[in-house]
Design a protein around this motif. Structure first.
Motif, PDB file in Angstrom:
ATOM      1  N   TRP A 185      25.814  38.011  17.643  1.00 21.30           N
ATOM      2  CA  TRP A 185      27.186  37.838  18.119  1.00 21.30           C
ATOM      3  C   TRP A 185      27.676  36.442  17.836  1.00 21.30           C
ATOM      4  CZ3 TRP A 185      26.589  40.282  23.648  1.00 21.30           C
ATOM      5  CH2 TRP A 185      26.568  41.674  23.502  1.00 21.30           C
ATOM      6  N   ASN A 186      29.001  36.314  17.607  1.00 21.59           N
ATOM      7  CA  ASN A 186      29.547  34.992  17.345  1.00 21.59           C
ATOM      8  C   ASN A 186      29.881  34.282  18.659  1.00 21.59           C
ATOM      9  OD1 ASN A 186      32.005  36.004  18.241  1.00 21.59           O
ATOM     10  ND2 ASN A 186      32.697  36.485  16.169  1.00 21.59           N
ATOM     11  N   ALA A 187      30.321  33.037  18.548  1.00 21.30           N
ATOM     12  CA  ALA A 187      30.510  32.193  19.737  1.00 21.30           C
ATOM     13  C   ALA A 187      31.562  32.751  20.685  1.00 21.30           C
ATOM     14  CB  ALA A 187      30.872  30.782  19.309  1.00 21.30           C
ATOM     15  N   ASP A 188      32.612  33.399  20.158  1.00 17.50           N
ATOM     16  CA  ASP A 188      33.669  33.950  21.022  1.00 17.50           C
ATOM     17  C   ASP A 188      33.135  35.044  21.921  1.00 17.50           C
ATOM     18  OD1 ASP A 188      35.870  33.672  18.227  1.00 17.50           O
ATOM     19  OD2 ASP A 188      35.774  32.376  20.009  1.00 17.50           O
ATOM     20  N   VAL A 189      32.341  35.936  21.308  1.00 22.75           N
ATOM     21  CA  VAL A 189      31.795  37.056  22.071  1.00 22.75           C
ATOM     22  C   VAL A 189      30.841  36.542  23.148  1.00 22.75           C
ATOM     23  CG1 VAL A 189      30.551  39.242  21.910  1.00 22.75           C
ATOM     24  CG2 VAL A 189      32.022  38.523  20.041  1.00 22.75           C
TER      25      VAL A 189
END
Lengths: 141, 191
Positions: free
Chosen positions: A90-94
């Protein structure tokens, strides 16, 4: 002189009435320095974590390197329960959204509410009694 | 479209109505002092919020109409020990006493947990022997009802079967609805 028999009562905690205590007290973040599934987590830790953690001064944030494992975020709550979410790929936003999910929770298991209002107080208007009805409204056999 | 729901569903019209049931008040405690959200917490912004046309559109519960109504003599109610109130949140009634938890079937986007709310759409305030009821909503300065957001969780996941009559194909959708829990911290007459 007769001893006074008292019924011991424990205070019923109602968070928010006096003061509000954030249920989430600690968040443990584990990541791997090498693994590809931790790329988003590493990015979050480098750039976002400091700003995010400063918004919640009541929560202890612990970052732990756990090589060879997927990144996991784990929340510890005042009811001595914990909730963990695996953040692999998962990326940082998620990851930030999932952290907010942990912070917004009390740690208790998800329940389907039976009633919309939960109350410890007895009913204000009292339970209906046939004996306390106005004589004109009494049920006539 | 027929949908066999494996749990209790909620009408879709709920979320589309305007937020006129509550106004926001920040708690200036240490807890919230460092919080910087998209929704400003200072008082000037909140007053501006209240005068926005969105909130005072043709709703029957707008503050202008409420202020014109005279508050009757509430001294019998004032001396009562236990009070209850019926508040409307998006026109859904909740009978509430102080210290209760309300469970709302949506995620409150404009407020975070720990934020204080004040409920303005109140239909009834009563005790065991007396009731003060105005269908359009009590005058805003008669009663103060405040709450605090405790938690934003979800219901447990369930599988919703979507199908039509006499059609063998059934689509399965995983559903996990939002919940917001609010504790009523204050319920008092301003008389």
């Amino acid at each position: 002189m007769a001893a006074i028999n008292f019924i011991q009562q424990v205070s019923k905690a109602r968070n928010g009435l006096g003061s509000f205590v954030l249920p989430c007290k600690k968040i443990l973040i584990t990541y791997c320095d090498f693994g590809g599934s931790s790329v988003g987590m590493r990015d979050f830790l480098r750039s976002r974590l400091k700003g995010f953690a400063s918004q919640y001064p009541e929560i202890e944030f612990q970052v732990l390197e756990k090589p060879g494992f997927h990144p996991v975020i784990k929340g510890f709550y005042t009811n001595e329960k914990s909730k963990q979410i695996c953040c692999r790929k998962w990326n940082a936003d998620v990851i930030e959204n999932k952290l907010k999910l942990l912070i917004n929770s009390t740690g208790s298991k998800l329940k389907k509410p039976k009633q919309n209002v939960i109350s410890l107080n007895s009913s204000v208007r009292g339970i209906w009694s046939p004996f306390h009805v106005d004589p004109s409204q009494r049920y006539k056999i | 479209m027929l949908s066999r729901i494996c749990g209790v569903g909620f009408k879709t019209g709920f979320r589309s109505s305007f937020i006129k049931a509550y106004t926001l008040q920040s708690r200036n405690t240490i807890f919230r002092s460092l919080h910087s959200s998209h929704f400003a917490h200072n008082q000037e912004h909140l007053d501006a919020e209240r005068s926005r046309p969105l909130k005072e559109s043709n709703s029957p519960n707008s503050e202008k109409i409420n202020e014109a109504v005279q508050i009757p003599d509430l001294t019998p109610l004032k001396y009562e020990q236990n009070l209850y109130a019926t508040i409307n949140i998006h026109n859904r009634p909740f009978l509430v006493t102080k210290g209760d938890i309300i469970i709302l079937p949506f995620r409150m986007k404009h407020a975070d947990i720990g934020d204080a709310l004040q409920f303005t759409d109140i239909t009834t305030v009563g005790s065991r022997n007396y009731t003060y009821h105005v269908k359009e909503g009590l005058p805003s300065d008669a009663v103060t009802i405040k709450g605090i957001i405790l938690e934003k969780t979800k219901k447990p996941m369930y599988v919703k079967e979507i199908t039509k009559k006499r059609n063998r194909r059934t689509r399965h959708v995983q559903v996990k609805h939002d919940l917001t829990k609010i504790r009523i911290t204050e319920l008092k007459l301003n008389v």
